[in-house]
Enzyme design. Sequence first.
Site, PDB file in Angstrom:
ATOM      1  N   GLN A 111       0.797  -1.227   0.000  1.00  0.00           N
ATOM      2  CA  GLN A 111       0.000   0.000   0.000  1.00  0.00           C
ATOM      3  C   GLN A 111       0.826   1.273   0.000  1.00  0.00           C
ATOM      4  O   GLN A 111       0.456   2.251  -0.663  1.00  0.00           O
ATOM      5  CB  GLN A 111      -0.939   0.004   1.205  1.00  0.00           C
ATOM      6  CG  GLN A 111      -1.930   1.152   1.218  1.00  0.00           C
ATOM      7  CD  GLN A 111      -3.101   0.866   2.118  1.00  0.00           C
ATOM      8  OE1 GLN A 111      -4.034   0.178   1.733  1.00  0.00           O
ATOM      9  NE2 GLN A 111      -3.053   1.386   3.330  1.00  0.00           N
ATOM     10  N   GLU A 153      -3.293   9.916  -1.012  1.00  0.00           N
ATOM     11  CA  GLU A 153      -2.370  10.658  -0.154  1.00  0.00           C
ATOM     12  C   GLU A 153      -1.271  11.341  -0.960  1.00  0.00           C
ATOM     13  O   GLU A 153      -0.193  11.628  -0.464  1.00  0.00           O
ATOM     14  CB  GLU A 153      -1.786   9.719   0.906  1.00  0.00           C
ATOM     15  CG  GLU A 153      -2.870   9.157   1.820  1.00  0.00           C
ATOM     16  CD  GLU A 153      -2.353   8.127   2.810  1.00  0.00           C
ATOM     17  OE1 GLU A 153      -1.126   7.893   2.840  1.00  0.00           O
ATOM     18  OE2 GLU A 153      -3.177   7.558   3.551  1.00  0.00           O
ATOM     19  N   ASP A 197       4.215   0.248   4.228  1.00  0.00           N
ATOM     20  CA  ASP A 197       3.006  -0.210   4.911  1.00  0.00           C
ATOM     21  C   ASP A 197       2.405  -1.293   4.030  1.00  0.00           C
ATOM     22  O   ASP A 197       1.854  -1.008   2.968  1.00  0.00           O
ATOM     23  CB  ASP A 197       2.020   0.944   5.102  1.00  0.00           C
ATOM     24  CG  ASP A 197       0.698   0.494   5.723  1.00  0.00           C
ATOM     25  OD1 ASP A 197       0.604  -0.684   6.131  1.00  0.00           O
ATOM     26  OD2 ASP A 197      -0.236   1.320   5.786  1.00  0.00           O
ATOM     27  N   GLU A 231       5.323  -1.691   8.419  1.00  0.00           N
ATOM     28  CA  GLU A 231       4.018  -1.570   9.067  1.00  0.00           C
ATOM     29  C   GLU A 231       3.059  -2.650   8.568  1.00  0.00           C
ATOM     30  O   GLU A 231       2.990  -2.919   7.365  1.00  0.00           O
ATOM     31  CB  GLU A 231       3.447  -0.175   8.781  1.00  0.00           C
ATOM     32  CG  GLU A 231       2.099   0.101   9.414  1.00  0.00           C
ATOM     33  CD  GLU A 231       1.576   1.476   9.045  1.00  0.00           C
ATOM     34  OE1 GLU A 231       0.345   1.627   8.952  1.00  0.00           O
ATOM     35  OE2 GLU A 231       2.397   2.410   8.839  1.00  0.00           O
ATOM     36  N   ASP A 247      -0.538  -1.310  13.113  1.00  0.00           N
ATOM     37  CA  ASP A 247      -1.629  -0.362  12.880  1.00  0.00           C
ATOM     38  C   ASP A 247      -2.959  -1.101  12.975  1.00  0.00           C
ATOM     39  O   ASP A 247      -3.629  -1.069  14.001  1.00  0.00           O
ATOM     40  CB  ASP A 247      -1.461   0.314  11.522  1.00  0.00           C
ATOM     41  CG  ASP A 247      -2.635   1.224  11.171  1.00  0.00           C
ATOM     42  OD1 ASP A 247      -3.386   1.616  12.076  1.00  0.00           O
ATOM     43  OD2 ASP A 247      -2.807   1.542   9.974  1.00  0.00           O
ATOM     44  N   LYS A 268      -3.829   6.551  15.825  1.00  0.00           N
ATOM     45  CA  LYS A 268      -4.831   7.329  15.093  1.00  0.00           C
ATOM     46  C   LYS A 268      -6.026   7.509  16.031  1.00  0.00           C
ATOM     47  O   LYS A 268      -6.693   6.529  16.370  1.00  0.00           O
ATOM     48  CB  LYS A 268      -5.278   6.604  13.825  1.00  0.00           C
ATOM     49  CG  LYS A 268      -4.162   6.307  12.826  1.00  0.00           C
ATOM     50  CD  LYS A 268      -4.686   5.402  11.710  1.00  0.00           C
ATOM     51  CE  LYS A 268      -3.614   5.087  10.684  1.00  0.00           C
ATOM     52  NZ  LYS A 268      -4.083   4.086   9.688  1.00  0.00           N
ATOM     53  N   ARG A 284      -4.914   9.929   8.109  1.00  0.00           N
ATOM     54  CA  ARG A 284      -5.740   8.968   7.392  1.00  0.00           C
ATOM     55  C   ARG A 284      -5.735   9.360   5.914  1.00  0.00           C
ATOM     56  O   ARG A 284      -5.373  10.474   5.543  1.00  0.00           O
ATOM     57  CB  ARG A 284      -7.187   8.949   7.912  1.00  0.00           C
ATOM     58  CG  ARG A 284      -7.375   8.675   9.395  1.00  0.00           C
ATOM     59  CD  ARG A 284      -6.702   7.420   9.907  1.00  0.00           C
ATOM     60  NE  ARG A 284      -7.188   6.180   9.321  1.00  0.00           N
ATOM     61  CZ  ARG A 284      -8.033   5.318   9.905  1.00  0.00           C
ATOM     62  NH1 ARG A 284      -8.529   5.612  11.099  1.00  0.00           N
ATOM     63  NH2 ARG A 284      -8.368   4.176   9.327  1.00  0.00           N
ATOM     64  N   SER A 285      -6.152   8.422   5.074  1.00  0.00           N
ATOM     65  CA  SER A 285      -6.142   8.711   3.637  1.00  0.00           C
ATOM     66  C   SER A 285      -7.137   9.805   3.272  1.00  0.00           C
ATOM     67  O   SER A 285      -6.886  10.620   2.381  1.00  0.00           O
ATOM     68  CB  SER A 285      -6.428   7.442   2.840  1.00  0.00           C
ATOM     69  OG  SER A 285      -7.625   6.834   3.278  1.00  0.00           O
ATOM     70  N   LYS A 345       3.487  10.420  10.655  1.00  0.00           N
ATOM     71  CA  LYS A 345       3.203   9.901   9.316  1.00  0.00           C
ATOM     72  C   LYS A 345       2.046  10.704   8.738  1.00  0.00           C
ATOM     73  O   LYS A 345       0.890  10.481   9.076  1.00  0.00           O
ATOM     74  CB  LYS A 345       2.855   8.418   9.419  1.00  0.00           C
ATOM     75  CG  LYS A 345       2.725   7.693   8.102  1.00  0.00           C
ATOM     76  CD  LYS A 345       2.334   6.249   8.344  1.00  0.00           C
ATOM     77  CE  LYS A 345       2.025   5.548   7.041  1.00  0.00           C
ATOM     78  NZ  LYS A 345       1.293   4.291   7.270  1.00  0.00           N
TER      79      LYS A 345
END
Length: 401
Positions: free
Chosen positions: A154, A197, A233, A274, A301, A326, A355-356, A377
């Site tokens: 990802q 992102e 990730d 990740e 995560d 998060k 977050r995206s 991040k």
Amino acid sequence: MELPIEEIKVRKVLDSRGNFTVEADVTVPNGFGRTSAPAGASTGETEVIAFSKSGIDASIQFFESKVKRSLIGFNALDQSGFDKLLTDIDGSGNFSNLGGNLATALSMSVAKAAAQSLGIPLYRYVGGIRSTIPRPMGNVIGGGKHARNGTSIQEFLVSAQGSTFLESAYINVLVHRRIGDMLSDKFKDISIGVGDERTWSVNLSDEEAFEILNEAVKEISSEKKVKIYTGVDFAADSLYENGKYVYKHTTKSRDEQIDYAISISKDFGVYYIEDPMYDTDFDGFAEITARIGDRSLIVGDDLYTTNPDRIRKGVEKKSTNAVLIKVNQIGTLSAAREAVAVATFAGMKNIVSHRSGETTDDFLAHLSVAFGSTFVKTGVIGGERVAKLNEIARIEECLTS
């Protein structure tokens, strides 16, 4: 000391993907806080529910009819009490009535309002005297659920170790640009896309992405005389099907996935790894950490979803040496702070993450300092990402002046 909440308003706003999210305003004597909540595309199974199953409007209606009256007059300085009240009124255990995103917006807005009333910055209000500036960790090549026709993995990430936060963030930008140039040269007849992102997205194999990433990092590192870490990730939940990990061109067994995660540390020098395994495989994470945790950060995560109890299980099993944080995975600032405390007590590092589907809110910049995060991040480019980076640069200026 009492600081009664005088007014609360909530509304719908748009996030960076053009989807509706929620924003909350909280007013106290001599203070005001506003927070808009982000939303994820790659979400963990154990996250709180973003909005009521009937949708965002139902979450707002639940707030207006069931929650708001109980919050007016509540002492804004009692953050844990406020967050417990939200949890209790919702009554579901996972915010499926109020919605975890609305809970997040309310929780953070109360903290902002209290901090403003006291005349101190949010990072100081949440973290006390702690004043660690994190390093920026930004994604430069994207795939998975964040980009169409991208890599199976990802996110491919970089973190420059410059003399200041802003310099580090800018060097990450230079790597991003260099990769864009390299991809344009490699795919002359194909339009190069960008993901949610602002990562580069193109039909690459993961191995090609590693090669391009390392070449760009080597060039920029040499030019700027700066160490640049690389990371990934896997978002392995999105690869997982019926006990296997399904990539574009291959399928891996559990043992093969473990070996692959270990190999990228050895073969490509990847420091940050990740979610290499499915989110119930605490033992698989532990095997990876045992074998390469002395030279790489193994980060949970989806494994943890900022849940203190899941982090405790990870500590017991020695699953990871770092945890992603998060707030909207768990719904309140108090629960996120507890998650950080559990991880820190166990010697784990923490990374505060975007977050995206982001907004221009900068609360995570303050939390990354308050929580003593090793990395933050939050992307490389794009207004909603840069808002956080610039705010940390301002905080660093305050702390060093």
